[in-house]
Write a protein that holds these residues in place. Structure first.
Motif, PDB file in Angstrom:
ATOM      1  N   GLN A 148      -5.525   8.749 -85.911  1.00  0.00           N
ATOM      2  CA  GLN A 148      -6.693   9.269 -86.625  1.00  0.00           C
ATOM      3  C   GLN A 148      -6.514   9.310 -88.138  1.00  0.00           C
ATOM      4  OE1 GLN A 148      -7.330  13.088 -84.786  1.00  0.00           O
ATOM      5  NE2 GLN A 148      -7.694  12.176 -82.782  1.00  0.00           N
TER       6      GLN A 148
ATOM      7  N   ASP B 210      -1.483  11.145 -81.825  1.00  0.00           N
ATOM      8  CA  ASP B 210      -2.918  11.217 -82.104  1.00  0.00           C
ATOM      9  C   ASP B 210      -3.193  11.205 -83.600  1.00  0.00           C
ATOM     10  OD1 ASP B 210      -3.382  11.370 -79.374  1.00  0.00           O
ATOM     11  OD2 ASP B 210      -3.717  13.555 -79.380  1.00  0.00           O
TER      12      ASP B 210
ATOM     13  N   TRP C 150       3.100  14.322 -78.940  1.00  0.00           N
ATOM     14  CA  TRP C 150       1.806  13.775 -78.523  1.00  0.00           C
ATOM     15  C   TRP C 150       0.737  14.023 -79.577  1.00  0.00           C
ATOM     16  CZ3 TRP C 150       4.522  17.528 -75.860  1.00  0.00           C
ATOM     17  CH2 TRP C 150       4.049  18.831 -75.981  1.00  0.00           C
ATOM     18  N   ASP C 151       0.846  15.127 -80.326  1.00  0.00           N
ATOM     19  CA  ASP C 151      -0.106  15.385 -81.410  1.00  0.00           C
ATOM     20  C   ASP C 151       0.150  14.446 -82.585  1.00  0.00           C
ATOM     21  OD1 ASP C 151      -1.462  17.433 -80.033  1.00  0.00           O
ATOM     22  OD2 ASP C 151      -0.002  18.928 -80.718  1.00  0.00           O
TER      23      ASP C 151
END
Length: 153
Positions: free
Chosen positions: A30, A26, A22-23
């Motif tokens: 980004q 992200d 999940w990181d």
């Protein structure tokens, strides 16, 4: 005394950085310059990979990182200062590969904790090597083969 595979992975894990699925999702949103490198073998990648991942089998990773080899991958050679996330099935081979890339001068290298299995477990999208969507349940069956033990042989 000879080390086991588990010992080698444990040593590598103590020296590298890991990132959860999940990181990574992200981070890709980004920091679009993050390079995802799937180090599994071609037959494994057929079960599904992360969109836009470079497919570089572990066996040629080191030569793919350097100029002057038939396996050279220019985008990887030039990624020493950008985030590089290595992916395998469960996170073990990618941990060893992350340690190797650090030794080769990569500054922001990570191993995907839980590997592509974890990515799929969190219902994150998988694609075929040509970009077609992969059914997560189908991939789950292929990503979790039976484990061989000495007793089972």
């Amino acid at each position: 005394m000879a080390k086991t595979y588990k010992n080698l992975v444990a040593e590598a894990l103590s020296q590298i950085r890991e990132i959860f699925p999940w990181d990574l999702q992200d981070q890709l949103a980004q920091q679009p310059d993050t390079l995802v490198v799937d180090i599994r073998e071609p037959n494994e990648v057929a079960t599904g990979t992360i969109a836009k991942a470079l497919l570089i089998p572990r066996g040629i990773l080191e030569s793919a990182c350097e100029w002057g080899y038939s396996d050279t991958v220019p985008i990887l050679v030039n990624a020493r200062q950008q985030p590089v996330v290595l992916v395998c099935r469960s996170g073990n081979r990618s941990a060893l590969a992350a340690l190797t890339l650090q030794q080769l001068g990569y500054e922001q290298v990570y191993s995907l904790k839980t590997g592509i299995r974890g990515w799929n477990d969190y219902d994150l999208p998988l694609v075929t090597p040509i970009g077609e969507p992969v059914d997560g349940e189908w991939a789950d069956q292929l990503l979790n083969p039976p484990v061989l033990t000495q007793e089972s042989v």
